[in-house]
Design an enzyme around this catalytic site. Structure first.
Site, PDB file in Angstrom:
ATOM      1  N   LYS A  63       0.648  -1.260  -0.144  1.00 40.52           N
ATOM      2  CA  LYS A  63       0.013  -0.070   0.094  1.00 40.52           C
ATOM      3  C   LYS A  63       0.811   1.150  -0.016  1.00 40.52           C
ATOM      4  O   LYS A  63       0.594   2.298  -0.613  1.00 40.52           O
ATOM      5  CB  LYS A  63      -0.872   0.164   1.362  1.00 40.52           C
ATOM      6  N   ARG A 133      -3.608   2.757   8.578  1.00 45.31           N
ATOM      7  CA  ARG A 133      -3.927   1.468   7.672  1.00 45.31           C
ATOM      8  C   ARG A 133      -2.844   0.643   7.666  1.00 45.31           C
ATOM      9  O   ARG A 133      -1.628   1.211   7.453  1.00 45.31           O
ATOM     10  CB  ARG A 133      -4.506   1.664   6.582  1.00 45.31           C
ATOM     11  N   GLY A 142      -7.997  -7.823   4.398  1.00 39.93           N
ATOM     12  CA  GLY A 142      -8.843  -8.007   5.643  1.00 39.93           C
ATOM     13  C   GLY A 142      -8.327  -8.634   6.755  1.00 39.93           C
ATOM     14  O   GLY A 142      -8.937  -8.917   7.679  1.00 39.93           O
ATOM     15  N   MET A 144      -5.519  -7.786   8.589  1.00 38.99           N
ATOM     16  CA  MET A 144      -5.041  -6.978   9.605  1.00 38.99           C
ATOM     17  C   MET A 144      -5.953  -5.637  10.015  1.00 38.99           C
ATOM     18  O   MET A 144      -7.013  -5.670   9.218  1.00 38.99           O
ATOM     19  CB  MET A 144      -3.868  -6.445   9.293  1.00 38.99           C
ATOM     20  N   ARG A 377      -2.851  -1.345  -6.326  1.00 39.93           N
ATOM     21  CA  ARG A 377      -1.748  -2.485  -6.450  1.00 39.93           C
ATOM     22  C   ARG A 377      -2.275  -3.640  -7.407  1.00 39.93           C
ATOM     23  O   ARG A 377      -3.272  -3.570  -7.885  1.00 39.93           O
ATOM     24  CB  ARG A 377      -1.737  -3.251  -4.950  1.00 39.93           C
ATOM     25  N   HIS A 495     -15.238  -9.880   1.220  1.00 38.32           N
ATOM     26  CA  HIS A 495     -14.243 -10.707   1.728  1.00 38.32           C
ATOM     27  C   HIS A 495     -14.336 -12.125   0.957  1.00 38.32           C
ATOM     28  O   HIS A 495     -13.348 -12.782   0.560  1.00 38.32           O
ATOM     29  CB  HIS A 495     -14.311 -10.832   3.462  1.00 38.32           C
ATOM     30  N   SER A 826      18.156 -40.193  -9.844  1.00 40.18           N
ATOM     31  CA  SER A 826      16.915 -39.299  -9.553  1.00 40.18           C
ATOM     32  C   SER A 826      16.697 -39.220  -8.087  1.00 40.18           C
ATOM     33  O   SER A 826      16.875 -40.234  -7.350  1.00 40.18           O
ATOM     34  CB  SER A 826      15.606 -40.215 -10.036  1.00 40.18           C
ATOM     35  N   GLY A 828      15.022 -38.833  -4.989  1.00 39.36           N
ATOM     36  CA  GLY A 828      13.604 -39.348  -4.334  1.00 39.36           C
ATOM     37  C   GLY A 828      13.581 -38.325  -2.977  1.00 39.36           C
ATOM     38  O   GLY A 828      13.971 -38.843  -2.054  1.00 39.36           O
ATOM     39  N   CYS A 893      12.343 -37.062  -8.515  1.00 40.98           N
ATOM     40  CA  CYS A 893      10.752 -37.585  -8.868  1.00 40.98           C
ATOM     41  C   CYS A 893      10.068 -37.682  -7.485  1.00 40.98           C
ATOM     42  O   CYS A 893       9.107 -37.982  -7.485  1.00 40.98           O
ATOM     43  CB  CYS A 893      10.962 -39.089  -9.392  1.00 40.98           C
ATOM     44  N   TYR A 913      16.306 -32.316 -14.932  1.00 36.38           N
ATOM     45  CA  TYR A 913      14.699 -32.330 -15.373  1.00 36.38           C
ATOM     46  C   TYR A 913      14.129 -32.743 -14.020  1.00 36.38           C
ATOM     47  O   TYR A 913      14.658 -32.952 -12.810  1.00 36.38           O
ATOM     48  CB  TYR A 913      14.236 -33.446 -15.961  1.00 36.38           C
TER      49      TYR A 913
END
Ligand code: PEP
Ligand code: MG
Length: 939
Positions: A63, A133, A142, A144, A377, A495, A826, A828, A893, A913
């Site tokens: 803000k 605020r 909402g 705070m 924002r 809200h 790989s 785990g 994986c 990957y």
């Protein structure tokens, strides 16, 4: 942050030994100056100039940064100042006290504000009123606290009346202030004030707040002050500077209120960042019919449509719109009632959108037809809207493809795969009522009226729909577990709407025909009574609510993937694919899928997986008709009997492998040898004991009893105290080499068959749970021997690799030795997390919540990879592995392979990957692109 900057000058001083004294003094002076700058805690904005700017969200919060940016851009922003997030940290470090030096800096800025506003805090003739605020780096709608109209007291209210010649307005502002201050700062329950307010309305015979005249509002204020006196044993504080200090500290306190903490837990927002506090001159939307207040978005945040979108209330103040107390009017109506302000608002907000290159969520107030901007924002949006907006922005040349890739939260793509209702079935059910379509998606479940009940029932496996008059931030835990949220009041920015959209929860709000008696746990809809536990379903895209249990249907995108719907018929699928194609341009890591069946592999391929990273072969053992064969294999007393059962399994496994290879169109397929302990394939010990006891009690003697006894004996033999650390993974292959032989044969036979048919395939045979290279060597010999034999038998050469999972810490720490035998690793990370933390992955649920509540763990380490503790283990595995075998293929994986935050880490260590469930493949493609872009710029 400030502390880091202080460090430099000190080092500079140390290095100046040889320089003249005066030079050293100058450096010290500069250092002191810089230190002073570094410890700046308050940032002013007003009169077209701000101390801060938009990039300072860490310090000013979202803000504060937005207000600074708008001020610098010359937009009509009431002046004010932002107390930085560093002060919040100081407040907590000083055990709930703001240091005096900061108090002094605030006092200076109050005077500056008074000058800019041309009004004085507490003045009896020209009082300055301010809003106080919260505003953290990440918006927490909402969660705070906020206080408006601060500065009013018994004399200033008369000053306000005199200045505005509007007594009603002055006392309306005062009663709002006492109530807000009373509940937020003095912690008096809101209901106590509401009770007084309702009594005055009843006594005067009016139903709307706006029908109360000045006299009535004076009465309200007196009653509120009496409430304060009786509850706090002191009078309502009259001194405005004291009010300001108390309000500021209350906002800091609200950072740690339970709902804000819960919100941060859900959205992975760190606790330590704290909130800023914005103190800003009040402008008034409640001075009468020529004033208004509203909120809006530059595009529709639910659907992404390019339309000006929002709501406003005439003669009202800020929180009224969001709180859902009065149902607001759509923003397009503002054009009719205040055309000039509307035109200016449209112009400003489209400029803001262009400037920020993102949808803006704004707040405004019109005071006597004069427009003021109170906030801007980047707007929160549904996953659906995120994809529509990003692809539209690229088409409008507002952003580049790369910026679009960085703009969309990867989770949005998974929201787009959520199911909807079958249109025909949905149409056949009468509409019970309609509300505002706040967040798309199909929801169906049993009605609950409280968040607590929602949690209780959903924990027990019951799908629930949370029905509320209006939701409050306290409901967040209930909203999180519900299938959807349905409210009776409130608008598209209430809200329930904002939070529902953000969570990707289907939501319908403001269904005004809905009458709810939350205490009696009953509501009525379309003339019908609905009790807790009754079924309700709704469509969050149309707002239709129906009284029935309705099955949902796969998303449009999924229908395209499975060929049920032509790609050309789905606009959202086209955009979804565009996003993924753009992502692929920027990502470095490959994305594979964890899949065990041909149909899963096909879906994964359609989602863009290029390879299987984990095929859990034991899952194939659970296929139809297979369990009895697997059990025969386990129960066999001799190797001959075991081999006979394995021979029966062979063709079935071969068929599965063939199907998976084919579905992957030549992409690599990693097949893991059997992993779980064998007793998992047998019935539970306790169940068998009961069955045997029952048969014995009946006096049974036949084959059935004997069979159960044999099974029970074997289950008891296989029983382990710690199965996760027991006879599983590679240990099974070592003790029963014939299992490895059968699985290798099935894999290589399938590969030979496909190769013969002209297909392409490279199986990667993966040995699980290796902690010592000798385990791998043992298994590799079997694999190579059997593979050679099969190829010879078939007269076909098929390429294959042998590698291992790195999921035991010892495996990672000896990865150089293991890499001498393994062509790929790989990671785990499920087991690696389990074994590094020593947390059982099956039992962590019992204590995780307590760990999180006590701030011992921020996140579930099985969902988001633990970079701090498990990270170094993976890093060691990568480095040692590459040192021994530079071209080793490295992947992951574990479940973390589909988690956006974890993917960032895997990119940073340079894995080749990630592999994840088919449905997470789109998320992983986008997250991998974002990670690659971030790592490139050194994030
Ligand atoms: C792992 O441990 O990360 C893994 C993928 O194997 P599983 O979950 O089957 O133990
Ligand atoms: Mg494992």
């Amino acid at each position: 942050m400030a502390k880091k900057r202080v460090g430099k000058p000190v080092r500079a001083v140390a290095k100046t030994k040889t320089k003249t004294k005066s030079k050293a003094k100058a450096i010290v002076r500069r250092a002191v100056k810089r230190t002073a700058r570094a410890t700046k805690y308050i940032y002013f904005f007003g009169n077209g100039k701000a101390d801060g700017e938009r990039s300072m969200r860490d310090t000013l919060g979202g803000k504060g940064a937005g207000l600074a940016e708008m001020t610098n851009a010359g937009l009509p922003v009431p002046p004010g100042f932002t107390i930085s997030t560093d002060v919040c940290s100081l407040y907590y470090a000083h055990k709930g006290r703001t240091p005096e030096s900061v108090e002094a800096e605030i006092a200076v800025h109050v005077r500056k504000l008074e000058k800019a506003a041309g009004a004085v805090l507490g003045s009896t003739t020209n009082p300055l009123l301010v809003s106080v605020r919260s505003g953290s780096k990440f918006s927490m709608p909402g969660m705070m606290d906020t206080i408006l109209n601060l500065g009013l007291n018994d004399v200033a209210v008369e000053g306000l009346k005199a200045r505005t010649s509007n007594g009603r307005f002055a006392f309306d502002s005062y009663r709002r202030f006492v109530q807000m201050f009373g509940s937020v700062v003095l912690e008096i329950p809101k209901a106590v004030f509401e009770h007084e307010f309702d009594s005055v309305k009843r006594e005067r015979g009016v139903s709307l707040d706006t029908d109360l005249d000045e006299q009535a509002l004076r009465d309200v204020v007196s009653r509120y002050k009496r409430v304060v006196r009786s509850k706090t044993k002191r009078d309502f504080p009259q001194e405005p500077h004291e009010q300001l200090a108390m309000a500021r500290d209350a906002v800091f306190r609200s950072w740690m209120n339970p709902r804000a903490q819960e919100y941060r837990r859900i959205y992975d927002i760190p606790d330590h960042i704290g909130t800023a506090v914005n103190v800003q001159m009040m402008v008034f939307g409640n001075t009468g019919g020529r004033s208004a207040t509203g909120v809006g978005f530059t595009r529709n945040p639910a659907t992404g449509a390019k339309e000006f979108y929002g709501e406003f209330l005439i003669n009202a103040q800020g929180e009224d719109v969001v709180a859902g107390i009065r149902t607001p009017q759509p923003i397009t109506e503002l054009k009719k009632v205040m055309p000039k302000a509307y035109a200016q608002l449209r112009d400003i907000t489209s400029r803001l959108e262009r400037n920020y290159k993102d949808v803006q969520d704004f707040e405004f107030t019109v005071e006597d037809e004069r427009l003021f901007m109170l906030q801007t924002r980047n707007g929160k949006r549904t996953g659906y809207a995120a994809v529509v907006i990003a692809t539209d922005f690229v088409a409008e040349r507002l952003i580049t493809q790369k910026e679009a890739v960085l703009q969309v939260d990867p989770e949005s793509l998974s929201q787009l795969l959520a199911p909807g209702f079958d249109p025909a079935e949905w149409k056949a059910i009468p509409v019970a009522t309609k509300g505002l379509p706040a967040s798309p998606g199909a929801a169906s479940g049993q009605v609950v009226f409280t968040a607590e009940q929602a949690v209780k029932w959903s924990d027990a496996g019951t799908p629930v729909v949370l029905v509320r008059r209006e939701t409050a931030p306290d409901d967040i835990h209930g909203m999180f577990v519900s299938q959807g949220i349905l409210t009776a009041t409130g608008g598209m920015t209430s809200h329930a709407a904002v939070v529902g959209r953000q969570m990707g929860k289907p939501s319908v709000v403001g269904a005004s025909e809905l009458e709810i008696d939350e205490d009696a746990k009953v509501c009525s809809m379309g003339g019908q009574a609905i009790r807790e536990g009754d079924f309700v379903s709704f469509d969050g895209l149309t707002g239709e609510v129906k009284l029935a249990k309705v099955a949902s249907k796969p998303s449009e995108i999924l229908q395209v993937m499975t060929g049920e719907l032509k790609a050309g018929k789905s606009d959202i699928c086209r955009r979804f694919m565009l996003m993924l194609t753009w992502s692929d341009k920027y990502r470095r890591m490959g994305v594979r899928a964890n899949a065990d069946q041909p149909d899963q592999a096909e879906l994964a391929y359609a989602f863009g997986a290029r390879g299987i990273g984990l095929c859990r072969t034991e899952h194939m053992f659970f296929g139809e008709g297979r369990l009895p064969i697997v059990r025969r294999m386990i129960l066999a007393d001799t190797e001959v009997d075991r081999r006979a059962a394995l021979a029966e399994l062979l063709p079935l496994q071969r068929e599965d492998f063939y199907g998976v290879f084919k579905a992957m169109h030549g992409e690599p397929v990693t097949i893991r040898m059997i992993d779980p302990p064998l007793h998992e394939f047998l019935p539970k010990r306790e169940d068998l004991m009961v069955a045997v006891a029952k048969l014995e009690a009946k006096g049974a003697t036949g084959a059935e009893l004997e069979e159960k006894r044999v099974l029970l004996r074997r289950v008891e033999q296989l029983h382990e105290f710690n199965p996760m650390l027991g006879h599983r993974g590679v240990r099974l292959g070592i003790t029963y080499p014939e299992i490895t032989e059968m699985q290798t044969r099935a894999i290589i036979e399938a590969a030979c068959q496909l190769t013969k048919e002209g297909g392409k395939v490279t199986p990667e045979i993966m040995i699980p749970l290796v902690g010592d290279v000798r385990e791998l060597r043992d298994q590799k010999m079997i694999v190579d021997r059997v593979a050679k034999a099969v190829m010879k038998e078939r007269g076909v050469r098929a390429k294959y690799l042998v590698g291992t999972m790195i999921e035991v810490p010892r495996g990672a720490m000896t990865a150089d030795k293991i890499a001498a035998e393994a062509q790929f690793f790989s990671f785990g990370t499920n087991d690696l997390t389990q074994l590094t933390f020593g947390f059982s992955r099956d039992d962590i649920g019992k204590f995780l919540r307590v760990y999180q509540d006590k701030k011992i763990l921020d996140r579930d380490p099985f969902a988001t990879f633990d970079v701090e503790g498990v990270g170094p283990v993976v890093r060691a595995g990568v480095e040692l592995g590459r040192r021994a075998r530079p071209d080793i293929k490295l992947g992951v994986c574990g479940e973390h392979g589909g988690d956006a935050a974890s993917i960032h880490f895997f990119e940073s260590v340079g894995l080749n990957y990630v592999s994840c469930s088919p449905y997470r493949v789109p998320v992983a493609r986008l997250a991998a692109a974002q990670a690659a872009l971030a790592v490139k710029v050194g994030d």
